[in-house]
Design a protein around this motif. Structure first.
Motif, PDB file in Angstrom:
ATOM      1  N   LYS B   7      68.155  51.899  -1.453  1.00 11.65           N
ATOM      2  CA  LYS B   7      67.444  51.322  -2.596  1.00 11.65           C
ATOM      3  C   LYS B   7      66.249  50.513  -2.115  1.00 11.65           C
ATOM      4  CE  LYS B   7      68.174  48.218  -6.463  1.00 11.65           C
ATOM      5  NZ  LYS B   7      69.080  47.278  -7.094  1.00 11.65           N
ATOM      6  N   GLU B   8      66.499  49.700  -1.081  1.00 19.36           N
ATOM      7  CA  GLU B   8      65.405  48.912  -0.518  1.00 19.36           C
ATOM      8  C   GLU B   8      64.286  49.817  -0.015  1.00 19.36           C
ATOM      9  OE1 GLU B   8      65.124  45.599  -0.591  1.00 19.36           O
ATOM     10  OE2 GLU B   8      66.889  45.837  -1.871  1.00 19.36           O
ATOM     11  N   ARG B   9      64.718  50.890   0.628  1.00 19.78           N
ATOM     12  CA  ARG B   9      63.767  51.822   1.245  1.00 19.78           C
ATOM     13  C   ARG B   9      62.872  52.459   0.170  1.00 19.78           C
ATOM     14  NH1 ARG B   9      60.757  53.993   4.085  1.00 19.78           N
ATOM     15  NH2 ARG B   9      61.042  55.448   5.809  1.00 19.78           N
ATOM     16  N   ILE B  10      63.497  52.882  -0.914  1.00 13.18           N
ATOM     17  CA  ILE B  10      62.721  53.533  -1.979  1.00 13.18           C
ATOM     18  C   ILE B  10      61.784  52.527  -2.630  1.00 13.18           C
ATOM     19  CG2 ILE B  10      62.853  54.811  -4.162  1.00 13.18           C
ATOM     20  CD1 ILE B  10      64.038  56.368  -1.884  1.00 13.18           C
ATOM     21  N   LEU B  11      62.323  51.350  -2.870  1.00  5.90           N
ATOM     22  CA  LEU B  11      61.481  50.334  -3.500  1.00  5.90           C
ATOM     23  C   LEU B  11      60.336  49.943  -2.575  1.00  5.90           C
ATOM     24  CD1 LEU B  11      64.077  48.123  -5.348  1.00  5.90           C
ATOM     25  CD2 LEU B  11      62.335  49.598  -6.351  1.00  5.90           C
ATOM     26  N   GLY B  12      60.569  50.065  -1.257  1.00  9.22           N
ATOM     27  CA  GLY B  12      59.493  49.807  -0.317  1.00  9.22           C
ATOM     28  C   GLY B  12      58.402  50.855  -0.416  1.00  9.22           C
ATOM     29  N   LEU B  13      58.827  52.094  -0.673  1.00 12.24           N
ATOM     30  CA  LEU B  13      57.845  53.169  -0.774  1.00 12.24           C
ATOM     31  C   LEU B  13      57.063  53.082  -2.083  1.00 12.24           C
ATOM     32  CD1 LEU B  13      59.888  56.222   0.565  1.00 12.24           C
ATOM     33  CD2 LEU B  13      57.896  55.211   1.631  1.00 12.24           C
ATOM     34  N   VAL B  14      57.803  52.884  -3.159  1.00 13.42           N
ATOM     35  CA  VAL B  14      57.174  52.802  -4.482  1.00 13.42           C
ATOM     36  C   VAL B  14      57.614  51.494  -5.120  1.00 13.42           C
ATOM     37  CG1 VAL B  14      56.753  54.003  -6.638  1.00 13.42           C
ATOM     38  CG2 VAL B  14      57.467  55.285  -4.638  1.00 13.42           C
ATOM     39  N   PRO B  15      56.809  50.480  -5.000  1.00 14.07           N
ATOM     40  CA  PRO B  15      57.250  49.172  -5.502  1.00 14.07           C
ATOM     41  C   PRO B  15      57.442  49.151  -7.017  1.00 14.07           C
ATOM     42  CG  PRO B  15      55.345  48.978  -4.045  1.00 14.07           C
ATOM     43  CD  PRO B  15      55.512  50.421  -4.319  1.00 14.07           C
ATOM     44  N   ASP B  16      56.662  49.955  -7.769  1.00 15.74           N
ATOM     45  CA  ASP B  16      56.813  49.886  -9.220  1.00 15.74           C
ATOM     46  C   ASP B  16      57.830  50.884  -9.748  1.00 15.74           C
ATOM     47  OD1 ASP B  16      55.151  51.842  -8.411  1.00 15.74           O
ATOM     48  OD2 ASP B  16      53.628  51.543  -9.962  1.00 15.74           O
ATOM     49  N   ALA B  17      58.702  51.408  -8.884  1.00 13.39           N
ATOM     50  CA  ALA B  17      59.783  52.262  -9.371  1.00 13.39           C
ATOM     51  C   ALA B  17      60.799  51.403 -10.109  1.00 13.39           C
ATOM     52  CB  ALA B  17      60.455  52.984  -8.206  1.00 13.39           C
ATOM     53  N   GLU B  18      61.306  51.955 -11.187  1.00 13.26           N
ATOM     54  CA  GLU B  18      62.233  51.183 -12.007  1.00 13.26           C
ATOM     55  C   GLU B  18      63.650  51.613 -11.667  1.00 13.26           C
ATOM     56  OE1 GLU B  18      63.414  50.954 -16.670  1.00 13.26           O
ATOM     57  OE2 GLU B  18      61.345  51.491 -16.182  1.00 13.26           O
ATOM     58  N   PHE B  19      64.483  50.685 -11.296  1.00 11.79           N
ATOM     59  CA  PHE B  19      65.855  51.020 -10.910  1.00 11.79           C
ATOM     60  C   PHE B  19      66.724  51.162 -12.152  1.00 11.79           C
ATOM     61  CE2 PHE B  19      70.170  49.634  -9.717  1.00 11.79           C
ATOM     62  CZ  PHE B  19      70.463  50.660  -8.835  1.00 11.79           C
ATOM     63  N   GLN B  20      67.581  52.169 -12.143  1.00  8.33           N
ATOM     64  CA  GLN B  20      68.435  52.387 -13.300  1.00  8.33           C
ATOM     65  C   GLN B  20      69.893  52.368 -12.852  1.00  8.33           C
ATOM     66  OE1 GLN B  20      67.975  56.128 -15.377  1.00  8.33           O
ATOM     67  NE2 GLN B  20      67.745  55.084 -17.307  1.00  8.33           N
ATOM     68  N   GLU B  21      70.727  51.679 -13.612  1.00  4.44           N
ATOM     69  CA  GLU B  21      72.138  51.574 -13.237  1.00  4.44           C
ATOM     70  C   GLU B  21      72.833  52.912 -13.421  1.00  4.44           C
ATOM     71  OE1 GLU B  21      74.189  49.661 -11.747  1.00  4.44           O
ATOM     72  OE2 GLU B  21      72.677  48.104 -11.486  1.00  4.44           O
ATOM     73  N   ASN B  22      73.546  53.357 -12.433  1.00  3.39           N
ATOM     74  CA  ASN B  22      74.357  54.565 -12.556  1.00  3.39           C
ATOM     75  C   ASN B  22      75.453  54.477 -11.520  1.00  3.39           C
ATOM     76  OD1 ASN B  22      75.352  57.281 -12.087  1.00  3.39           O
ATOM     77  ND2 ASN B  22      73.662  57.929 -13.389  1.00  3.39           N
ATOM     78  N   LYS B  23      76.691  54.767 -11.942  1.00  5.61           N
ATOM     79  CA  LYS B  23      77.805  54.622 -11.029  1.00  5.61           C
ATOM     80  C   LYS B  23      77.770  55.643  -9.905  1.00  5.61           C
ATOM     81  CE  LYS B  23      81.071  53.147 -14.280  1.00  5.61           C
ATOM     82  NZ  LYS B  23      82.152  53.637 -15.094  1.00  5.61           N
ATOM     83  N   GLN B  24      77.273  56.818 -10.252  1.00  6.63           N
ATOM     84  CA  GLN B  24      77.408  57.926  -9.317  1.00  6.63           C
ATOM     85  C   GLN B  24      76.257  57.985  -8.309  1.00  6.63           C
ATOM     86  OE1 GLN B  24      77.907  61.517 -11.475  1.00  6.63           O
ATOM     87  NE2 GLN B  24      78.884  62.588  -9.787  1.00  6.63           N
ATOM     88  N   PHE B  25      75.053  57.972  -8.813  1.00  2.79           N
ATOM     89  CA  PHE B  25      73.891  58.141  -7.948  1.00  2.79           C
ATOM     90  C   PHE B  25      72.969  56.942  -8.055  1.00  2.79           C
ATOM     91  CE2 PHE B  25      74.750  62.658  -9.201  1.00  2.79           C
ATOM     92  CZ  PHE B  25      75.211  63.065  -7.968  1.00  2.79           C
ATOM     93  N   LEU B  26      72.180  56.788  -7.008  1.00  3.00           N
ATOM     94  CA  LEU B  26      71.100  55.815  -7.020  1.00  3.00           C
ATOM     95  C   LEU B  26      69.968  56.417  -7.841  1.00  3.00           C
ATOM     96  CD1 LEU B  26      70.725  53.139  -5.520  1.00  3.00           C
ATOM     97  CD2 LEU B  26      69.541  54.419  -3.758  1.00  3.00           C
ATOM     98  N   THR B  27      69.564  55.742  -8.911  1.00  4.17           N
ATOM     99  CA  THR B  27      68.628  56.360  -9.845  1.00  4.17           C
ATOM    100  C   THR B  27      67.371  55.511  -9.965  1.00  4.17           C
ATOM    101  OG1 THR B  27      70.553  57.121 -11.060  1.00  4.17           O
ATOM    102  CG2 THR B  27      68.435  57.361 -12.141  1.00  4.17           C
ATOM    103  N   PHE B  28      66.229  56.155  -9.897  1.00  6.49           N
ATOM    104  CA  PHE B  28      64.959  55.462 -10.055  1.00  6.49           C
ATOM    105  C   PHE B  28      64.093  56.190 -11.062  1.00  6.49           C
ATOM    106  CE2 PHE B  28      66.186  54.157  -5.807  1.00  6.49           C
ATOM    107  CZ  PHE B  28      65.943  52.802  -5.877  1.00  6.49           C
ATOM    108  N   ILE B  29      63.330  55.416 -11.811  1.00  6.20           N
ATOM    109  CA  ILE B  29      62.321  56.018 -12.669  1.00  6.20           C
ATOM    110  C   ILE B  29      60.974  55.804 -11.988  1.00  6.20           C
ATOM    111  CG2 ILE B  29      61.241  55.991 -14.938  1.00  6.20           C
ATOM    112  CD1 ILE B  29      63.973  54.774 -15.884  1.00  6.20           C
ATOM    113  N   ILE B  30      60.307  56.895 -11.689  1.00  4.98           N
ATOM    114  CA  ILE B  30      59.090  56.844 -10.884  1.00  4.98           C
ATOM    115  C   ILE B  30      57.892  57.063 -11.806  1.00  4.98           C
ATOM    116  CG2 ILE B  30      57.936  57.868  -8.875  1.00  4.98           C
ATOM    117  CD1 ILE B  30      60.586  56.760  -8.122  1.00  4.98           C
TER     118      ILE B  30
END
Lengths: 116, 152, 160, 375, 362
Positions: B7-30
């Motif tokens: 999660k940190e890594r993705i947010l580092g790549l795209v800071p304005d990605a929106e994190f979405q809660e999901n039990k199964q997968f790490l989910t981002f809105i890009i």
């Protein structure tokens, strides 16, 4: 019977086909429509010309075939009289085959016997 | 890589990605503009290596259209879900990823066909299941077809 | 030299593999006991379907022409294809109340996908699988069947 | 003065023409249309055209309740109907956090593997037919019949079973089930030798398939080619190993992995998988625990709002079910990631430069089922 | 009149004499011709119908099926029913097809097979024409049929047919050679190309036994290449149904299609009878040296039965090929011929010639 009677077989064969086609022409139903006359291509109209230049991959084979077919005509008479002529005929045909075989080997090594 | 570091890594790549809660997968809105760049880096960077796009779905959320990318790395075995949204229901378009993951080509054609999401730079964006000239995109929520859809 | 050896090895392996294949077909050719074809219309009398075979949905009736269907309509909602229609009727009970019972249980066989949800969902076990499978008819309307037999009534001890 | 006539010089090498393989063609196994650009007999490129039997299953799912969806999934890849059912059932169970009884898990695993064998048998016989060996078709179907008989005895139908329900099974297995399965394994171990003698070892078949239709591991991953076709290229993609479900984590089985990635390797993958499936069944068949055949489920199933994804290993590759629920009794959006759809996308890449006869063999080795592509 | 089923020569002479005694010379020949024509036609039709039935039964048994069993006892009249059906089916004329060639093609395939049958000896004294170059004649005529296939594929205005035709072209240029050369091997042993003389030469042992190893290799090569020449078995690339739907006869319907079908079976019959005549002793019975009693029993079986039995044995082997093997690819077809069959054949001829010279044959 003499060889002339071959024409009989020719006539009988032509008669069989001709008669059956003419018979079918009268006996079979005939309802033509444009869709039926379409050539079959999996239910899709054929696009482009069908009589196209076709890249035959065996052009070289055809040429080698010609060579060998002519040669094999020489082999047949030899084969018939082989017993009478004896060793001379055998040695001659060995030389003949050697040359033929060289030709085949040459074509083989040159890659002519590979489908393009 | 576990979920938190990823999660940190993705947010580092795209800071304005929106994190979405999901039990199964790490989910981002890009954001749509950054999707293609991010995909390239996701595939190429050594610690990420998301080389396997196992699902690409178009979703009609009525307010917006959404493309969901399910990604997996065959070397690191971690998974990631990316989402790209477009609010334009008529000409809404996102960048294609079929140059990165080849399987996306048909999946994007399917999404275009049934959901009406356009993909920029797609090599062959035509209808896939329906015939050319079909009006509408059947999987949308507002699609009406009184002849073919029978309500029970 | 090596290539010549390979050449003959190729021929040998090819012939061997082809003969192995021919052995299989040849063996079956000479063993007619292995024939598995069923002579269908002829073996109709002896043909026995499995107990659980899903031929069609039926409503079993007992010898008094009674069934177990209360007409609740759960099967109708359970069916994904709308192949069941339950038509209800109201009758006057002896105590003056009106009670809804089944009038017609219509089953559209042509729309059925044999998923079995109606049978599973039925609270009174009124439906079951029938063994009949020769469903071909010339008119599609013949596939619409009424499952409850005419004049049938509900078995007394069924409670809703 | 002589007139100079300029004849248009045509380069034969460049002349391409198109033929349609399908929708009504003996080699397409369904109504798939491939527009093939040919040059002589060499395939230059091909374009798949789908949708001839599209039924809109994803749209239909949006109005069906979860138990009702099961019977639709049967009809996607009808050759692995049970496994498709399994995917939806697992999705619902995981979303509701229902613990299904052990017995159910065992039975489901056994039946999945039986279904996989049946599917591979049909693949084998149709592959043989694609290669021109018609006899294969009858041997394959003869043996598949035995599995279908087992299915029919237990669930009443042969192809579209709808046997799994969210939470368990429709009904318990037939009392003779275990006996019949064991008899089948014994029978099939004998008969699979015929397959090897007739087709696998056959030199004509090996010459036609070895080195033909190569797909590298990178391409397999990039195209998302899964299942036996992907594993032939060395792409370790067995969901049963990587994301176990059922009781796959309790049985000992190998993930069959190939290296060469050609048509013959794809063929061998499936042949070996049949052996491996039989091994799995043998380990489980005697150990089915006693218990209930279904978990206690509510009358109306409502998935909590959210997104769910479930992957299973269908007989042709990874089947994914992506479900968005808004808390109602019907899903908001249901998407099936069908294995054949992704496998088909690689067909153009694989078949460039092969001969038209090889195209049929490659199509056979990818083993696409058209209803799964069209959904 | 007295003639035996063991020698038809006297029977032929009797008919000839009877006609010439009672009719003027021209009419005698005319009646003779009609008799032979009708006989050949009947024989041709019967063999064709039976072979289709046999093929279906053979493949059914190999595939664990029953095969045709609805029309007549054991489905024996199935092919007759099929034939009547095909006669009554509509002949579809394809738009833009080359009508002349399209209609000519069935004539060519059928006439070629008729001409080939003329030279085949069915029994002692029972052959239409006894050429002194019989072998050469049969090779020449039987390969004519492929021209019909080529024409059919070309004229159909269909791309599958065209590819099928081109493939059959490749087959002509390849397998004719092998058929010829494998027969040469036996001609060396027999010292003649006349069929009757070849058969007479096998009175004391079939050539496949007399010439032992080279003759056996020649037989195998002949089987393979003649299967290819008749467009059958694993070599049916011209009509490869899984690739080209039906290949060269995709557009043919009704009775015209039936003729291609018939010609295929008749060609199979012809090559099988050549194989039986040249390699397996034609109508000569099977003899084992020294077993006088056994040989006497074998002599008791009429030559015609011997001939038919051997022919159908070869046909059965060819059917066995077809229902076992997957189809070859076009380049493998050519590789097989040019890299394997042809060199083997050439070497085989030399070995045979050497054996004959040294007198090592039986």
């Amino acid at each position: 019977m003499s060889a002339e009677s071959l024409i009989l077989f020719f006539i009988v064969g032509a008669f069989l086909v001709g008669f059956a086609i003419v018979f079918a022409h009268f006996a079979a139903p005939n309802s033509s429509n444009p869709q039926k006359a379409e050539p079959y291509e999996c239910g899709i109209p054929t696009e482009g010309l069908t009589w196209l230049q076709f890249n035959v991959g065996y052009y070289l084979f055809a040429i080698i075939f010609l060579v060998f077919d002519v040669e094999s005509v020489f082999i047949f008479p030899w084969a018939v009289v082989m017993k009478e002529l004896g060793m001379t005929a055998f040695i001659e045909i060995v030389i003949f085959f050697f040359v033929l075989g060289l030709g085949l080997l040459y074509a083989w090594k040159k890659g002519a016997l590979k489908w393009e | 890589m576990d979920k938190a570091t990823l999660k940190e890594r993705i947010l580092g790549l795209v800071p304005d990605a929106e994190f979405q809660e999901n039990k199964q997968f790490l989910t981002f809105i890009i954001p749509p503009a950054k999707m293609h760049d991010l995909s390239l880096r996701l595939k190429s960077e050594v610690d990420l290596q998301f080389d396997y796009l196992f699902c690409l779905s178009g979703v009609d959320m009525v307010k917006f259209l959404e493309v969901v990318y399910h990604l997996e790395s065959t070397t690191h075995k971690h998974q990631l879900v990316l989402k790209v949204r477009t609010e334009d229901r008529v000409n809404g378009a996102v960048d294609t990823v079929c140059d990165i993951w080849r399987t996306a080509e048909l999946h994007e054609r399917e999404a275009y066909d049934l959901m009406g999401i356009r993909f920029n730079n797609h090599p062959d964006l035509r209808r896939f299941f329906l015939e050319e000239g079909w009006v509408g995109h059947p999987l949308r929520k507002d699609y009406v077809d009184e002849v073919n859809i029978v309500e029970l | 030299m090596n290539s010549i050896f390979e050449y003959f090895a190729d021929i040998f392996h090819t012939v061997k593999s082809l003969l192995t294949g021919m052995k299989v077909t040849g063996r079956y050719f000479f063993s007619p006991g292995e024939i598995v074809t069923q002579q269908y219309p002829e073996n109709r009398k002896t043909l026995k379907m499995y107990d659980r075979f899903k031929g069609e949905v039926i409503m079993p009736h007992n010898e008094h022409n009674e069934h177990r269907c209360t007409g609740c309509g759960i099967c109708e909602t359970a069916c994904p294809n709308g192949s069941i229609e339950v038509l209800q009727a109201k009758i006057d009970m002896p105590d003056g109340k009106k009670k809804r019972i089944i009038d017609k249980h219509i089953y559209h066989l042509g729309m059925c996908t044999f998923c079995g949800l109606c049978i599973k969902s039925c609270p009174s076990d009124a439906l079951a699988w029938g063994q009949e499978f020769e469903h071909a008819v010339f008119d599609r309307s013949k596939l619409n069947k009424t499952l409850n037999q005419p004049g049938s009534s509900i078995i007394k001890d069924i409670v809703e | 003065m002589k007139e100079v006539i300029n004849l248009p010089v045509k380069n034969i090498e460049e002349e391409e023409y198109h033929i349609n393989m399908g929708p009504q063609h003996p080699s397409t196994h369904g109504v798939l249309r491939l527009v093939v650009s040919l040059q002589g007999e060499i395939v230059k490129s091909l374009k798949p055209h789908c949708g001839y039997i599209h039924r809109g299953i994803e749209k239909m799912c949006e109005k069906d309740t979860y138990p009702q969806i099961i019977h639709l999934t049967d009809r996607m890849d009808y050759l692995s109907a049970h496994i498709n059912n399994h995917a939806v059932c697992l999705l619902v169970e995981n979303a509701l956090e229902v613990e299904v009884p052990e017995r159910v898990k065992y039975i489901r695993t056994i039946i999945d593997e039986l279904n996989r064998i049946a599917s591979h048998q049909l693949w084998w016989c149709s592959f043989g037919m694609d290669m021109g060996g018609l006899t294969c078709y009858f041997y394959g179907l003869r043996d598949r019949e035995k599995i279908l008989d087992i299915f029919e005895e237990s669930f009443g139908s042969r192809l579209l079973h709808s046997y799994y329900t969210p939470g368990g099974l429709m009904m318990d297995i037939h009392p003779d089930f275990q006996k019949n399965v064991k008899a089948f394994i014994k029978y099939f171990r004998k008969k699979i030798k015929d397959y090897d003698d007739l087709l696998t070892g056959n030199m004509i078949m090996q010459l036609r398939t070895k080195g033909v239709g190569f797909l590298s591991k990178e391409d397999a991953i990039s195209y998302g080619v899964t299942g036996p076709s992907g594993r032939a290229s060395g792409f370790s993609c067995d969901v049963r190993k990587h994301h176990p479900y059922g009781v796959y984590d309790k049985v000992d089985f190998k993930e069959i992995l190939g290296t060469k990635g050609d048509t013959f390797e794809r063929y061998m993958m499936r042949m070996n998988e049949m052996h491996e499936s039989m091994r799995i069944i043998e380990q489980l068949i005697d150990n089915i625990p006693a218990g209930d055949y279904t978990a206690k489920m509510k009358a109306v199933l409502k998935l909590p709002a959210g997104e769910y994804y479930q992957r299973v290993e269908a007989s042709r590759g990874e089947l994914g079910v992506y479900c968005i629920s808004d808390g109602n009794k019907t899903p908001y959006r249901m998407k099936f990631r069908s294995p054949n759809f992704s496998n088909l996308s690689a067909l153009d890449h694989i078949s460039r430069g092969v001969k038209i006869a090889d195209l049929v063999a490659i199509g056979g080795s990818l083993d696409y089922v058209i209803p799964d592509i069209d959904r | 009149m007295n003639f035996s089923i063991y020698d038809f020569t006297s029977f032929n002479q009797w008919i000839d004499k009877f006609l010439n005694d009672n009719l003027p010379a021209f009419w005698a020949i005319a009646v003779e011709m009609v008799i032979i024509g009708v006989a050949i036609l009947l024989f041709y039709a019967l063999v064709g119908l039976f072979l289709v039935y046999a093929e279906r039964k053979v493949c059914a048994f190999m595939q664990n099926r029953v095969g045709p069993n609805r029309v007549g006892p054991y489905g024996f009249f199935q092919t007759i029913a099929d034939f009547i059906k095909l006669m009554l089916k509509e002949l579809i004329y394809i738009r833009n097809a080359d009508q002349l060639l399209f209609n000519l093609a069935p004539f060519i395939v059928i006439i070629a097979s008729f001409m080939a049958i003329a030279a085949i000896p069915f029994a002692k004294g029972l052959h239409a024409i006894d050429f002194d170059i019989g072998v050469l004649y049969v090779i020449a005529v039987s390969s004519l049929g492929v021209v019909g296939i080529l024409l059919a594929g070309w004229s159909s205005n269909n791309k599958y047919s065209l590819i099928g035709a081109m493939r059959s072209g490749a087959q002509i240029v390849s397998y004719e050679l092998s058929v010829g050369l494998s027969l040469v091997t036996i001609i060396i042993l027999a010292g003649t190309m006349q069929f009757s003389a070849i058969v007479e030469g096998q009175a004391n042992g079939w050539f496949i036994f007399k010439g032992h190893i080279p003759a056996f290799i020649a037989f195998i090569v002949f089987l393979i290449s003649s299967t290819a020449e008749t467009n059958r078995g694993p070599f049916d690339l011209a009509e490869a149904e899984s690739e080209l739907t039906a290949g060269f006869h995709t557009e043919y319907s009704g009775i015209k299609f039936a003729f291609f079908f018939l010609a295929e079976y008749m060609n199979m019959f012809i090559v099988a009878s050549i194989a039986a005549t040249v390699f397996l002793g034609g109508w000569m019975p099977f003899h084992v040296g020294g077993w006088a009693g056994f040989n006497h029993i074998m002599d008791f079986i009429p030559p015609f039965v011997w001939y038919i039995g051997k022919t159908f044995f070869v046909i059965w082997i060819m059917m066995w090929f077809k229902w076992t093997f997957p189809r070859l690819r076009i380049d493998q077809l050519l590789t097989l011929e040019w890299k394997y069959l042809l060199p083997i054949n050439l070497v085989n001829i030399l070995i045979m010639a050497f054996i004959v010279l040294m007198g090592w044959h039986f």
